[in-house]
Design an enzyme around this catalytic site. Structure first.
Site, short mmCIF file in Angstrom:
data_model
loop_
_atom_site.label_atom_id
_atom_site.label_comp_id
_atom_site.label_asym_id
_atom_site.label_seq_id
_atom_site.Cartn_x
_atom_site.Cartn_y
_atom_site.Cartn_z
N THR A 23 0.86 -1.18 0.00
CA THR A 23 0.00 0.00 0.00
C THR A 23 0.89 1.23 0.00
O THR A 23 1.93 1.26 0.66
CB THR A 23 -0.91 0.03 1.24
OG1 THR A 23 -1.68 -1.18 1.28
CG2 THR A 23 -1.85 1.22 1.21
N ASP A 133 7.93 -4.58 -16.24
CA ASP A 133 6.51 -4.33 -16.03
C ASP A 133 6.18 -2.87 -16.35
O ASP A 133 5.53 -2.17 -15.58
CB ASP A 133 6.11 -4.66 -14.59
CG ASP A 133 4.59 -4.81 -14.42
OD1 ASP A 133 3.89 -5.03 -15.44
OD2 ASP A 133 4.10 -4.68 -13.29
#
Length: 475
Positions: A23, A133
């Site tokens: 997070t 990515d």
């Protein structure tokens, strides 16, 4: 478990994002009175040693890179509950994914963003790291006085080049991942190049190049995607063919490297013409196998010869460089040799001037009066914009060092810093520029009432300083 109001000296303000493993919070560094982003491992992974290792590995990867175009890591620690966290540059401008969803982006804006992301990838590759990515959600924006700047983030799948030289596990986001990465093949820089092409396609058109939702579907891709012009009329044929070549499923048919792609994209945008020599790599002439008496040192010496090519001759020059690279690969032993060739500095000399530059600064211009030497990625664009990497060396008359100078176009005037270089007096000017570059200009007092002027433009601080320090004049 509940999120504490603070971690160490960082007070958490609000959550700004969450993924499968971590997070991200907007936080305030109370000691520096600055906004930062704090990325915290999710509590359900706290006991997973492999996930913790990958989380910390991302921090180490990011710390290897000092780039304006890669999110910086400022601190790493462990919260009271045992979860590792890292403190990152706060991206206050959101993500590229947000901007794509908001509506069509201007063509020039997409070119600027892709160029900046490409620079971030170049800096990662120079430090021996593949991202693996690259996607719109991992392109963040940070605002500063010169405007917003695109930055690469999230190296959770990042791998060192040493690791990807072996067979690796498949991974990535289906819409943006290279087919060879899905197949678990040995990877090189072209996997990130493909992903950057996919991001460019999405930024230009509003949708990814292929409608694939799984990694297995990526393995079925056999041809480049449909023309972008079918999705957005104002996209020129020149930009379309440049981007689609980056998306060739066969990596041997893609652009040779990131610079080739970025330079072609810039030329296609500024001229509206398809860059000369835009043919699949498979159609380029195959170089002869080097004879036994051509050793690696000879090949590298040949590669050190900088060239200047007029735009109409670029296709031939590109074929020569491709052939030369193939020779170097054979002499230097595959991809490891490729890395050596691209990262090893090039010594450029002219009329008693000398400087060491990155190998991709492949154009130079010379002037006998002075003398003066310009080595750059694009000598034609040097006077138009500071958003071009390169170095200028010149010898001028001057019995004393300047206290003020005229900054490059668009850059801010600054006070000089006095220095001593090899027992000679010098002054250094650091100009902040709208392009995001910090331009260095140094004047060194020479004998006989002359000055050596050296101006370096490069968004990589390490390259900028090393080029500046290598410049010399030997009368």
């Amino acid at each position: 478990m509940d999120q504490p109001p603070r971690i160490g000296r960082y007070s958490l303000v609000r959550r700004v994002g969450a993924g499968g493993f971590a997070t991200v919070w907007l936080a305030r560094d109370e000691q520096l009175d600055a906004e930062v982003a704090v990325k915290i491992l999710s509590d359900n992974w706290i006991e997973d040693d492999d996930v913790r290792r990958r989380f910390l590995a991302e921090g180490r990867f990011l710390r290897k890179v000092d780039s304006l175009y890669v999110v910086g890591v400022h601190d790493i620690g462990e919260a009271d509950d045992g979860r590792p966290f890292m403190v990152l540059t706060y991206a206050d401008g959101g993500t590229l994914a947000d901007r794509i969803k908001a509506g069509p982006l201007e063509i020039a804006e997409v070119v600027r963003i892709i160029t900046q992301v490409g620079r971030g990838l170049k800096h990662l590759h120079a430090r021996g790291v593949l991202h693996r990515d690259v996607k719109p959600a991992n392109v963040l924006f940070h605002t500063d006085p010169a405007g917003d700047r695109a930055m690469l983030s999230d190296l959770g799948l990042g791998k060192s080049l040493a690791e990807v030289s072996r067979i690796t596990m498949p991974g990535g986001t289906p819409a943006y991942v290279a087919p060879e990465q899905v197949r678990g093949e040995r990877l090189d820089h072209r996997a990130d190049l493909y992903s950057l092409g996919a991001v460019a396609y999405a930024a230009f058109t509003g949708q990814p190049p292929y409608g694939v939702a799984s990694l297995s579907a990526v393995m079925q891709i056999e041809t480049p995607p449909p023309s972008m012009a079918t999705l957005r009329e104002e996209i020129s044929d020149a930009i379309d063919v440049v981007v689609r070549r980056a998306l060739e499923p066969d990596r041997d048919k893609r652009w040779l490297d990131l610079d080739s792609f970025l330079n072609a994209l810039r030329d296609a945008h500024t001229t509206g013409e398809i860059p000369p020599g835009l043919v699949p790599a498979a159609e380029m002439p195959t170089p002869a196998t080097p004879s036994a008496d051509v050793d690696q040192a000879t090949a590298l010496a040949s590669a050190n010869q900088s060239t200047v090519a007029a735009p109409p001759k670029r296709s031939a020059r590109g074929r020569v460089l491709a052939a030369l690279l193939a020779v170097l690969l054979a002499a230097a032993g595959g991809y490891g040799g490729y890395q050596l060739v691209l990262t090893r500095p090039v010594q450029v000399e002219y009329n008693k001037l000398a400087v060491e530059v990155p190998r991709d600064w492949s154009q130079k211009a010379e002037r006998a009066d002075g003398p003066a030497l310009l080595v750059s990625t694009s000598t034609a664009d040097w006077d138009k914009s500071t958003d071009v990497d390169g170095v200028y060396l010149g010898v001028t008359s001057g019995s004393s060092l300047p206290s003020t100078t005229t900054p490059p176009p668009g850059c801010s005037a600054v006070q000089g810093e006095t220095q001593t270089i090899d027992d000679r007096q010098a002054v250094l000017f650091r100009y902040p520029c709208p392009s995001g570059h910090t331009v260095f200009e140094r004047f060194i007092q020479l004998r006989d009432g002359k000055l050596l002027q050296v101006q370096v433009r490069d968004d990589n601080p390490e390259h900028r300083q090393s080029v500046l320090d290598s410049a010399s004049y030997a009368p």
